[in-house]
Write a protein that holds these residues in place. Sequence first.
Motif, PDB file in Angstrom:
ATOM      1  N   VAL A   1       0.696  -1.220  -0.147  1.00 43.92           N
ATOM      2  CA  VAL A   1      -0.133   0.044  -0.057  1.00 43.92           C
ATOM      3  C   VAL A   1       0.713   1.339  -0.007  1.00 43.92           C
ATOM      4  O   VAL A   1       0.461   2.201  -0.825  1.00 43.92           O
ATOM      5  CB  VAL A   1      -1.060   0.061   1.144  1.00 43.92           C
ATOM      6  CG1 VAL A   1      -1.852   1.019   1.344  1.00 43.92           C
ATOM      7  CG2 VAL A   1      -1.860  -1.251   1.163  1.00 43.92           C
ATOM      8  N   ASN A   2       1.867   1.218   0.852  1.00 45.16           N
ATOM      9  CA  ASN A   2       2.896   2.263   0.842  1.00 45.16           C
ATOM     10  C   ASN A   2       4.266   1.991   0.131  1.00 45.16           C
ATOM     11  O   ASN A   2       4.704   1.096   0.699  1.00 45.16           O
ATOM     12  CB  ASN A   2       3.161   2.738   2.366  1.00 45.16           C
ATOM     13  CG  ASN A   2       1.938   3.244   3.198  1.00 45.16           C
ATOM     14  OD1 ASN A   2       1.217   3.927   2.540  1.00 45.16           O
ATOM     15  ND2 ASN A   2       1.751   2.683   4.359  1.00 45.16           N
ATOM     16  N   ALA A   3       4.457   2.529  -1.018  1.00 45.31           N
ATOM     17  CA  ALA A   3       5.617   2.334  -1.695  1.00 45.31           C
ATOM     18  C   ALA A   3       6.776   2.677  -0.871  1.00 45.31           C
ATOM     19  O   ALA A   3       6.791   3.675  -0.411  1.00 45.31           O
ATOM     20  CB  ALA A   3       5.331   2.906  -3.150  1.00 45.31           C
ATOM     21  N   PRO A   4       7.946   2.142  -1.286  1.00 47.56           N
ATOM     22  CA  PRO A   4       9.266   2.569  -1.065  1.00 47.56           C
ATOM     23  C   PRO A   4       9.588   4.153  -1.259  1.00 47.56           C
ATOM     24  O   PRO A   4       8.830   4.569  -2.310  1.00 47.56           O
ATOM     25  CB  PRO A   4      10.148   1.528  -1.725  1.00 47.56           C
ATOM     26  CG  PRO A   4       9.512   0.449  -2.112  1.00 47.56           C
ATOM     27  CD  PRO A   4       8.265   0.868  -2.465  1.00 47.56           C
ATOM     28  N   THR A   5      10.411   4.797  -0.704  1.00 47.74           N
ATOM     29  CA  THR A   5      10.766   6.137  -0.957  1.00 47.74           C
ATOM     30  C   THR A   5      11.393   6.211  -2.488  1.00 47.74           C
ATOM     31  O   THR A   5      11.826   5.370  -2.936  1.00 47.74           O
ATOM     32  CB  THR A   5      11.729   6.850  -0.071  1.00 47.74           C
ATOM     33  OG1 THR A   5      13.011   6.077  -0.151  1.00 47.74           O
ATOM     34  CG2 THR A   5      11.099   6.552   1.355  1.00 47.74           C
ATOM     35  N   PRO A   6      11.319   7.405  -3.217  1.00 47.08           N
ATOM     36  CA  PRO A   6      11.845   7.508  -4.404  1.00 47.08           C
ATOM     37  C   PRO A   6      13.375   7.052  -4.614  1.00 47.08           C
ATOM     38  O   PRO A   6      13.901   6.558  -5.218  1.00 47.08           O
ATOM     39  CB  PRO A   6      11.657   9.025  -4.850  1.00 47.08           C
ATOM     40  CG  PRO A   6      10.552   9.503  -3.919  1.00 47.08           C
ATOM     41  CD  PRO A   6      10.728   8.436  -2.784  1.00 47.08           C
ATOM     42  N   GLY A   7      13.937   7.615  -3.400  1.00 51.46           N
ATOM     43  CA  GLY A   7      15.537   6.976  -3.306  1.00 51.46           C
ATOM     44  C   GLY A   7      15.614   5.448  -3.150  1.00 51.46           C
ATOM     45  O   GLY A   7      16.835   4.984  -3.974  1.00 51.46           O
ATOM     46  N   GLU A   8      14.634   4.773  -2.399  1.00 49.42           N
ATOM     47  CA  GLU A   8      15.009   3.285  -2.499  1.00 49.42           C
ATOM     48  C   GLU A   8      14.433   2.669  -3.621  1.00 49.42           C
ATOM     49  O   GLU A   8      14.774   1.700  -4.138  1.00 49.42           O
ATOM     50  CB  GLU A   8      13.757   2.868  -1.273  1.00 49.42           C
ATOM     51  CG  GLU A   8      14.493   3.310  -0.103  1.00 49.42           C
ATOM     52  CD  GLU A   8      13.499   3.058   1.078  1.00 49.42           C
ATOM     53  OE1 GLU A   8      13.745   3.131   2.377  1.00 49.42           O
ATOM     54  OE2 GLU A   8      12.049   2.859   0.768  1.00 49.42           O
ATOM     55  N   VAL A   9      13.615   3.454  -4.321  1.00 49.09           N
ATOM     56  CA  VAL A   9      13.129   2.814  -5.708  1.00 49.09           C
ATOM     57  C   VAL A   9      14.176   3.060  -6.646  1.00 49.09           C
ATOM     58  O   VAL A   9      14.482   2.050  -7.463  1.00 49.09           O
ATOM     59  CB  VAL A   9      11.673   3.623  -6.303  1.00 49.09           C
ATOM     60  CG1 VAL A   9      11.652   3.241  -7.927  1.00 49.09           C
ATOM     61  CG2 VAL A   9      10.630   3.314  -5.412  1.00 49.09           C
ATOM     62  N   ARG A  10      15.009   4.011  -6.737  1.00 49.41           N
ATOM     63  CA  ARG A  10      15.972   4.251  -7.725  1.00 49.41           C
ATOM     64  C   ARG A  10      16.962   3.190  -7.224  1.00 49.41           C
ATOM     65  O   ARG A  10      17.588   2.527  -8.388  1.00 49.41           O
ATOM     66  CB  ARG A  10      16.478   5.625  -7.387  1.00 49.41           C
ATOM     67  CG  ARG A  10      15.689   6.779  -8.135  1.00 49.41           C
ATOM     68  CD  ARG A  10      16.447   7.956  -8.311  1.00 49.41           C
ATOM     69  NE  ARG A  10      16.947   8.615  -6.848  1.00 49.41           N
ATOM     70  CZ  ARG A  10      16.300   9.306  -6.255  1.00 49.41           C
ATOM     71  NH1 ARG A  10      14.991   9.779  -6.793  1.00 49.41           N
ATOM     72  NH2 ARG A  10      16.468   9.723  -5.075  1.00 49.41           N
ATOM     73  N   ALA A  11      17.517   2.857  -6.018  1.00 42.84           N
ATOM     74  CA  ALA A  11      18.424   1.992  -5.754  1.00 42.84           C
ATOM     75  C   ALA A  11      18.134   0.573  -6.299  1.00 42.84           C
ATOM     76  O   ALA A  11      18.827  -0.285  -6.646  1.00 42.84           O
ATOM     77  CB  ALA A  11      18.674   1.868  -4.135  1.00 42.84           C
ATOM     78  N   VAL A  12      16.997   0.361  -5.964  1.00 39.35           N
ATOM     79  CA  VAL A  12      16.198  -1.084  -6.422  1.00 39.35           C
ATOM     80  C   VAL A  12      16.408  -1.107  -7.941  1.00 39.35           C
ATOM     81  O   VAL A  12      16.835  -2.125  -8.346  1.00 39.35           O
ATOM     82  CB  VAL A  12      14.861  -1.391  -5.932  1.00 39.35           C
ATOM     83  CG1 VAL A  12      14.159  -2.536  -6.578  1.00 39.35           C
ATOM     84  CG2 VAL A  12      14.665  -1.572  -4.447  1.00 39.35           C
ATOM     85  N   LEU A  13      16.060  -0.301  -8.566  1.00 41.91           N
ATOM     86  CA  LEU A  13      15.945  -0.380 -10.167  1.00 41.91           C
ATOM     87  C   LEU A  13      17.461  -0.445 -10.493  1.00 41.91           C
ATOM     88  O   LEU A  13      17.665  -1.142 -11.640  1.00 41.91           O
ATOM     89  CB  LEU A  13      15.159   0.977 -10.642  1.00 41.91           C
ATOM     90  CG  LEU A  13      13.822   0.847 -10.533  1.00 41.91           C
ATOM     91  CD1 LEU A  13      13.195   2.333 -11.087  1.00 41.91           C
ATOM     92  CD2 LEU A  13      13.059  -0.405 -11.137  1.00 41.91           C
ATOM     93  N   GLY A  14      18.393   0.286  -9.961  1.00 40.33           N
ATOM     94  CA  GLY A  14      19.560   0.301 -10.112  1.00 40.33           C
ATOM     95  C   GLY A  14      20.227  -0.936  -9.950  1.00 40.33           C
ATOM     96  O   GLY A  14      20.911  -1.546 -11.175  1.00 40.33           O
TER      97      GLY A  14
END
Length: 370
Positions: free
Chosen positions: A186-199
Amino acid sequence: MDGTTARPSRPALRPPTAGAGRPAPRAAELRDPRGRTTLVTRPLTDQAGRLGRPAAGRAPEAFVDRVDPAALQTPAVRAVLANVARICPAFLPRQVLREGSRHILIAGTIGRAPVVAKCLAPAALRGERAEQLIERFHHEVAVYRAFVRHRPPVRLPRLVAADHDRCVLVLERVPGRPAARERHPVNAPTPGEVRAVLGSVRTLNLWRPPTDVFGKPLDYQTEIARFHSLGLLTDRDAGDLRGLLHGLASMPWQLNHGDALLGNILLAPSGPVLLDWEQAGWYLPGYDLAVLWSVLSGDTAARRQISQLAQSGGTLARDAFLVNLVLVLMRELRLHDVPGAGEEQRIMIRRLYDDAALARRAVRAAVGTR
């Protein structure tokens, strides 16, 4: 997948308009005559220092496990602990992290090194899907052994010991927390966490190990036929997907984690750590991105970023991503659209159907530009 839809909060799927340290020593291994049971007798090291010990200048990242003797004494846990002891006599169990119908996870130590034992649950060995679960576990063991020989450019737990026959893995325990605790958070990770995951995911996808090291876990034609027979894909849907697949026949495949759910990605102090490699192998490009897109329904910005990454490789990369996305969404619907769903799950199911309709329209648009 930029653009607008009838629901502005959702990104539209749209095809593009135009075409330091010292090297880590290898661990000594002992193999049985059949080459199936591997015991790593000396832990591998990494940038954080020796397994279970912090590097110089860094604060210790200790695990505080509450010992639960009752949980460690259940019949299923005792059975798998006996199997762990065969390959790791020094393993000291501390806490049962999970006792599910498929897997049992037990945190413990070997000397001062924190480790976790992952075992196939005894009930899984007797269930209807036993053969499939055993095959997947064997595949994960093979993947971890392959990573000892061919070190990937992403962070993952180091292999400590493995027993192919008894379905046991003992791995380094990495400090951190899951990127999400729900499959569809329901609550997505923070933008910084999303960038790290995608990286991390993209780094893995761009890695080129020897082609014979990993297999192809997904038969695309079979999956299309299966979802078509279940009524999740119409005749036109199946035909469009097969048309895109035909155009992708000569496209190089890409190494993917295969189950890049946020719950399988640990946010550690050193960066994201990828867990659970049961479905790793060669896929059409963009499979991991499709998985992440499917579960981040509440994060429009993350979906837009994923869409841009998926389409950055051109028309063929876009088509591969769309094929992956439709099949991933069909799998999610098959998994969650079941009788007796609660209100929260019904909301998620409606979102999945909306996403599936969006993906179908994108596929049809892509076929029209071929």
